[in-house]
Write a protein that holds these residues in place. Structure first.
Motif, PDB file in Angstrom:
ATOM      1  N   TRP A   8       0.757  -1.450  -0.507  1.00 53.98           N
ATOM      2  CA  TRP A   8       0.222   0.112   0.213  1.00 53.98           C
ATOM      3  C   TRP A   8       1.070   0.998  -0.045  1.00 53.98           C
ATOM      4  CZ3 TRP A   8      -4.857   0.091  -1.171  1.00 53.98           C
ATOM      5  CH2 TRP A   8      -5.820  -1.436  -0.851  1.00 53.98           C
ATOM      6  N   PHE A  28      -6.485  -5.946   4.913  1.00 53.62           N
ATOM      7  CA  PHE A  28      -6.046  -6.668   3.754  1.00 53.62           C
ATOM      8  C   PHE A  28      -4.310  -5.450   3.550  1.00 53.62           C
ATOM      9  CE2 PHE A  28     -10.469  -4.204   2.569  1.00 53.62           C
ATOM     10  CZ  PHE A  28     -10.555  -5.775   2.718  1.00 53.62           C
ATOM     11  N   MET A  31      -2.146  -4.262  -1.399  1.00 54.47           N
ATOM     12  CA  MET A  31      -2.801  -4.474  -2.628  1.00 54.47           C
ATOM     13  C   MET A  31      -3.498  -5.570  -3.387  1.00 54.47           C
ATOM     14  SD  MET A  31      -2.092  -0.830  -4.238  1.00 54.47           S
ATOM     15  CE  MET A  31      -0.581  -0.609  -3.414  1.00 54.47           C
ATOM     16  N   THR A  32      -5.045  -6.521  -3.900  1.00 52.24           N
ATOM     17  CA  THR A  32      -4.842  -7.278  -4.958  1.00 52.24           C
ATOM     18  C   THR A  32      -3.772  -6.156  -6.281  1.00 52.24           C
ATOM     19  OG1 THR A  32      -6.851  -6.207  -5.375  1.00 52.24           O
ATOM     20  CG2 THR A  32      -6.519  -7.839  -3.906  1.00 52.24           C
ATOM     21  N   GLN A  35      -6.259  -3.638  -8.256  1.00 50.58           N
ATOM     22  CA  GLN A  35      -6.045  -2.492  -7.254  1.00 50.58           C
ATOM     23  C   GLN A  35      -5.188  -1.602  -7.313  1.00 50.58           C
ATOM     24  OE1 GLN A  35      -6.571  -4.500  -3.525  1.00 50.58           O
ATOM     25  NE2 GLN A  35      -8.990  -4.645  -3.064  1.00 50.58           N
ATOM     26  N   VAL A  53     -10.212 -11.011 -12.257  1.00 50.49           N
ATOM     27  CA  VAL A  53     -11.185 -12.471 -12.260  1.00 50.49           C
ATOM     28  C   VAL A  53     -11.706 -12.029 -11.115  1.00 50.49           C
ATOM     29  CG1 VAL A  53      -9.560 -14.016 -12.616  1.00 50.49           C
ATOM     30  CG2 VAL A  53      -9.314 -13.376 -11.101  1.00 50.49           C
ATOM     31  N   THR A  54     -13.253 -13.296 -10.567  1.00 55.83           N
ATOM     32  CA  THR A  54     -13.989 -12.886 -10.426  1.00 55.83           C
ATOM     33  C   THR A  54     -13.150 -12.829  -8.620  1.00 55.83           C
ATOM     34  OG1 THR A  54     -14.308 -14.910  -9.814  1.00 55.83           O
ATOM     35  CG2 THR A  54     -15.961 -14.271 -10.833  1.00 55.83           C
ATOM     36  N   SER A  56     -11.222 -10.936  -6.943  1.00 57.48           N
ATOM     37  CA  SER A  56      -9.832  -9.803  -7.042  1.00 57.48           C
ATOM     38  C   SER A  56     -10.045  -8.916  -6.429  1.00 57.48           C
ATOM     39  CB  SER A  56      -9.574  -9.916  -8.463  1.00 57.48           C
ATOM     40  OG  SER A  56     -10.276  -9.736  -8.968  1.00 57.48           O
ATOM     41  N   VAL A  60     -13.170  -2.846  -3.809  1.00 60.53           N
ATOM     42  CA  VAL A  60     -12.273  -1.548  -2.931  1.00 60.53           C
ATOM     43  C   VAL A  60     -11.082  -0.927  -4.240  1.00 60.53           C
ATOM     44  CG1 VAL A  60      -9.985  -1.333  -1.449  1.00 60.53           C
ATOM     45  CG2 VAL A  60     -11.780  -2.970  -1.044  1.00 60.53           C
ATOM     46  N   ALA A 205     -15.673  -8.624 -14.191  1.00 59.49           N
ATOM     47  CA  ALA A 205     -14.910  -9.667 -14.313  1.00 59.49           C
ATOM     48  C   ALA A 205     -14.852 -10.731 -16.231  1.00 59.49           C
ATOM     49  CB  ALA A 205     -15.170 -11.176 -14.076  1.00 59.49           C
ATOM     50  N   ASP A 342     -20.039 -11.471  -2.388  1.00 60.42           N
ATOM     51  CA  ASP A 342     -19.037 -12.029  -2.356  1.00 60.42           C
ATOM     52  C   ASP A 342     -19.324 -12.513  -0.228  1.00 60.42           C
ATOM     53  OD1 ASP A 342     -16.465 -11.607  -1.802  1.00 60.42           O
ATOM     54  OD2 ASP A 342     -16.443 -10.435   0.276  1.00 60.42           O
ATOM     55  N   ALA A 371      -9.958 -13.850  -3.268  1.00 55.67           N
ATOM     56  CA  ALA A 371      -9.618 -13.484  -2.794  1.00 55.67           C
ATOM     57  C   ALA A 371      -8.286 -14.323  -1.685  1.00 55.67           C
ATOM     58  CB  ALA A 371     -10.763 -12.579  -1.574  1.00 55.67           C
TER      59      ALA A 371
HETATM   60  N1  ATP Z   1      -6.903  -6.187  -0.749  1.00 55.48           N
HETATM   61  C1  ATP Z   1      -7.238  -7.050  -0.812  1.00 55.48           C
HETATM   62  N2  ATP Z   1      -6.009  -7.477   0.184  1.00 55.48           N
HETATM   63  C2  ATP Z   1      -6.663  -9.035   1.048  1.00 55.48           C
HETATM   64  N3  ATP Z   1      -8.634  -9.455   0.511  1.00 55.48           N
HETATM   65  C3  ATP Z   1      -8.914  -7.825  -0.024  1.00 55.48           C
HETATM   66  C4  ATP Z   1      -8.181  -6.935  -0.542  1.00 55.48           C
HETATM   67  N4  ATP Z   1      -9.195  -6.397  -1.531  1.00 55.48           N
HETATM   68  C5  ATP Z   1     -10.528  -6.806  -1.502  1.00 55.48           C
HETATM   69  N5  ATP Z   1     -10.184  -7.776  -0.303  1.00 55.48           N
HETATM   70  C6  ATP Z   1     -11.329  -8.697  -0.228  1.00 55.48           C
HETATM   71  O1  ATP Z   1     -11.596 -10.041  -1.464  1.00 55.48           O
HETATM   72  C7  ATP Z   1     -13.169 -10.190  -1.767  1.00 55.48           C
HETATM   73  C8  ATP Z   1     -13.498 -10.701  -2.713  1.00 55.48           C
HETATM   74  O2  ATP Z   1     -13.358  -8.666  -3.408  1.00 55.48           O
HETATM   75  P1  ATP Z   1     -14.931  -8.141  -4.348  1.00 55.48           P
HETATM   76  O3  ATP Z   1     -15.840  -8.616  -3.751  1.00 55.48           O
HETATM   77  O4  ATP Z   1     -14.407  -6.820  -4.515  1.00 55.48           O
HETATM   78  O5  ATP Z   1     -14.357  -8.883  -5.534  1.00 55.48           O
HETATM   79  P2  ATP Z   1     -14.574  -8.399  -7.283  1.00 55.48           P
HETATM   80  O6  ATP Z   1     -13.259  -9.145  -8.313  1.00 55.48           O
HETATM   81  O7  ATP Z   1     -15.761  -7.457  -7.047  1.00 55.48           O
HETATM   82  O8  ATP Z   1     -15.132 -10.372  -7.270  1.00 55.48           O
HETATM   83  P3  ATP Z   1     -16.798 -10.409  -7.871  1.00 55.48           P
HETATM   84  O9  ATP Z   1     -16.246 -10.084  -9.623  1.00 55.48           O
HETATM   85  O10 ATP Z   1     -16.934 -11.635  -8.267  1.00 55.48           O
HETATM   86  O11 ATP Z   1     -17.836  -9.238  -7.939  1.00 55.48           O
HETATM   87  C9  ATP Z   1     -14.026  -9.489  -0.317  1.00 55.48           C
HETATM   88  O12 ATP Z   1     -13.481 -10.307   0.295  1.00 55.48           O
HETATM   89  C10 ATP Z   1     -13.070  -8.604   0.006  1.00 55.48           C
HETATM   90  O13 ATP Z   1     -12.807  -7.844   1.296  1.00 55.48           O
END
Ligand code: ATP
Length: 614
Positions: A8, A28, A31-32, A35, A53-54, A56, A60, A205, A342, A371
């Motif tokens: 971060w 967290f 970052m993913t 992000q 991907v889903t 991920s 945030v 996704a 989620d 995640a």
């Molecule tokens: N940096 C991070 N580190 C760990 N966990 C994280 C981080 N950012 C988000 N998450 C967790 O990852 C999970 C999935 O996040 P999110 O719902 O935003 O996914 P998404 O990419 O929008 O998926 P989808 O395509 O299925 O909607 C959530 O539970 C969230 O709290």
């Protein structure tokens, strides 16, 4: 992307200290990838189109830029005008909108108390809240962020007291879904009332499926961010399939739920009606056989049902309860819960049938393995043609691995009889079974991969039995099964699957009012039927009678017979007269004979008249 750049602290744009605190509180650590790529671009001056991907962390990836820009553009000042808002987040479902609002609120918990507050408002259609109620809340609470579903957002934005001119940011989450035919009109209308000078972000996704329609959103020089382009599914998500005899599919599901270890499992059914139907049957199985040696459904499983035809409040409540149940929770649902939802502990996803759209396949599977957690998604394929789905997905870079240890551990010979017994308790279940079957056929005919999912190749008898149907519905596709087929003894005369057939006239609804209505209706149709029958019989009788009406020839014959008879009587009377009587009496007696004959004739005429009156 190197590991260090996911820290971060290495983020290429400064973030508010309270946002940083919130990130730490949420745990967290880093970052993913999505992000790390999106936050700097979107927080500054770029429109973004993001595919990753889903699970991920895309939420945030847009929530932080929204909060940053509210601050940088001064929307968190007292001077921010009443009736205005700063950011709009559009979601395809109420559940997803609510979930996004929860994430925003999590961040806002760390927002300093001594600053002018930042707030978010949820705008989804419910029975409890009218648009006017929403507007009143909006004017009173002055939220800068609106999160909602297209229909309600559009109604809201069209209210005169809602001013759109300060909107600086729009997020279209699950953009490919929101730009498909069912939503695009509303989304376009929403965008048309917003200022052109704004930042727009599209997230999904599977955004590539939206194609050129992404440009309908008024993007200006967008940056395309595509993360993990090789993997279309998260790496810790195991994608499996199992080939089943369609008649036994539901039993396989029960078997799987009983024997797999999971905390939370989501089971996707094809339609809303199949969710309600199988949900109530599962409840019956669980209660009725709880003390049996081999229960059909373990007692410790907690089953929930969620679909789009339920009221919003009930949908939200079910999702909350499913989320709060720590283990052995099973959610039966439809594609209403395919995207975005989620729930971290979901470790198993089962698809009773593949979705009609292959993109949805990834979204459904993606409810687990989120995640960086381990997850498994199992898809049932009907034996026959559907195995080709595996190669079809391979072309789309989705590798499915077969599992064949999903044997029916306690195969139940008389399962269909148990199903039948349950249905016979209430005619409503019988109606429900037919509706579920018909809805399934409609669903099946909508598959985009129509060369694999062909109605012509469906084993209708097996599908009917899987739904517990008593008789094959009368539809053209089924005619081939209705013909007498000694090879196929499961189908009895007239398409019945049970022998002897059910007497539908005596098959009652459990609900008293409904049953009374049915009986009244039955009586009415019977009366009509009886009348028709009577009319038909009388017509037949009349026909027979009129056939008997004498022809000219038979009349002449009768007249001849009468005159012979008359002659004989006259001769007889003459003889008697010669012996002892007067001529006057002879005349009188003859008249009597004539009178009697006439009377007989009139009597037969009366009968004819009676026919005419009817
Ligand atoms: N940096 C991070 N580190 C760990 N966990 C994280 C981080 N950012 C988000 N998450 C967790 O990852 C999970 C999935 O996040 P999110 O719902 O935003 O996914 P998404 O990419 O929008 O998926 P989808 O395509 O299925 O909607 C959530 O539970 C969230 O709290």
């Amino acid at each position: 992307m190197s590991r260090s750049s996911l820290q971060w602290d290495d983020l290429k744009c400064p973030i508010q200290p309270w946002i940083r605190t919130a990130i730490d509180v949420m745990g967290f650590d880093q970052m993913t990838p999505v992000q790390a790529s999106t936050i700097p671009m979107f927080s500054q001056n770029k429109d973004v189109v993001v595919e990753s991907v889903t699970g991920s962390g895309k939420t945030v990836a847009f929530v932080i830029p929204v909060l940053e820009r509210i601050i940088s553009e001064g929307a968190n000042k007292k001077s921010f005008k009443k009736g205005h808002f700063h950011s709009l987040i559009i979601s395809p479902t109420r559940e997803l909108a609510k979930q996004t609002k929860i994430v925003i609120d999590e961040f806002l918990k760390q927002y300093p108390d001594d600053m002018y507050p930042i707030k978010a408002q949820l705008l989804v259609g419910t029975n409890e809240n009218t648009v006017r109620d929403d507007v009143n809340d909006f004017l009173e609470n002055k939220p800068q962020i609106l999160v909602g579903t297209p229909g309600r957002l559009l109604d809201f934005l069209q209210m005169t007291s809602v001013k759109t001119s300060s909107c600086g940011m729009v997020i279209i989450d699950e953009a490919d879904r929101l730009l498909d035919i069912s939503f695009v009109k509303d989304v376009e209308k929403i965008l048309s009332v917003l200022p052109k000078q704004r930042r727009t972000g599209l997230f999904s996704a599977t955004i590539s499926s939206a194609g050129d329609s992404i440009f309908k959103t008024g993007l200006r020089n967008p940056v395309k961010i595509k993360v993990n382009s090789k993997n279309v599914a998260p790496s810790l998500l195991k994608l499996n399939y199992v080939v089943v005899d369609p008649e036994l599919k539901f039993q396989y599901l029960l078997n799987l739920l009983n024997n797999y270890r999971f905390k939370k499992c989501i089971v996707y059914f094809p339609t809303c009606i199949s969710v309600t139907y199988f949900y109530s049957f599962m409840q019956y199985l669980q209660n009725e056989f709880k003390n049996s040696k081999h229960p059909f459904l373990n007692e410790d499983l907690q089953i929930f049902s969620l679909h789009g035809k339920l009221q919003t409040a009930s949908r939200m409540k079910t999702l909350d309860s499913f989320t709060e149940t720590l283990t052995n929770a099973v959610l039966l649902t439809t594609d209403v819960a395919a995207r975005g939802i989620d729930i971290p502990d979901v470790d198993l996803v089962v698809q009773l049938d593949p979705p009609t759209d292959s993109d949805i396949f990834l979204h459904r599977c993606g409810r687990t393995g989120r995640a960086n957690r381990i997850g498994q998604a199992i898809t049932f394929l009907n034996k026959g043609r559907e195995e080709d789905f595996v190669t079809f997905m391979q072309v789309k870079n989705v590798e499915l691995e077969e599992i064949n240890n999903l044997e029916l551990i306690n195969p139940c010979e008389n399962f269909y009889d148990i199903f039948k017994k349950w249905i016979l308790q209430d005619r409503a279940r019988f109606d429900h079974s037919i509706k579920a079957f018909v809805a399934f056929i409609r669903y099946y005919s909508n598959h985009s991969a129509s060369s694999i999912f062909r109605l012509q190749s469906l084993n209708y008898v097996a599908i009917c039995k899987m739904h517990g149907l008593f008789r094959l519905p009368r539809m053209p596709e089924i005619t081939k099964y209705l013909k007498d087929d000694p090879e196929n003894p499961v189908v009895f005369a007239d398409g019945w699957l049970v022998n002897p057939p059910i007497n539908l006239d005596n098959f009652a609804y459990a609900d008293k009012k409904r049953e009374k209505k049915r009986l009244d209706e039955l009586k009415r149709t019977q009366d009509i039927h009886d009348k028709k029958k009577l009319k038909y019989e009388l017509k037949k009788k009349n026909m027979a009678w009129s056939n008997k009406t004498e022809t000219k020839e038979t009349k002449a014959e009768r007249r001849l017979k009468m005159s012979i008879k008359r002659k004989a009587i006259e001769e007889q009377l003459a003889k008697e007269e010669a012996n002892n009587s007067s001529g006057e009496e002879v005349e009188q007696d003859w008249k009597d004979v004539i009178m009697q004959t006439k009377k007989r004739k009139t009597a037969s005429n009366d009968v004819q008249g009676a026919f005419d009156d009817l």
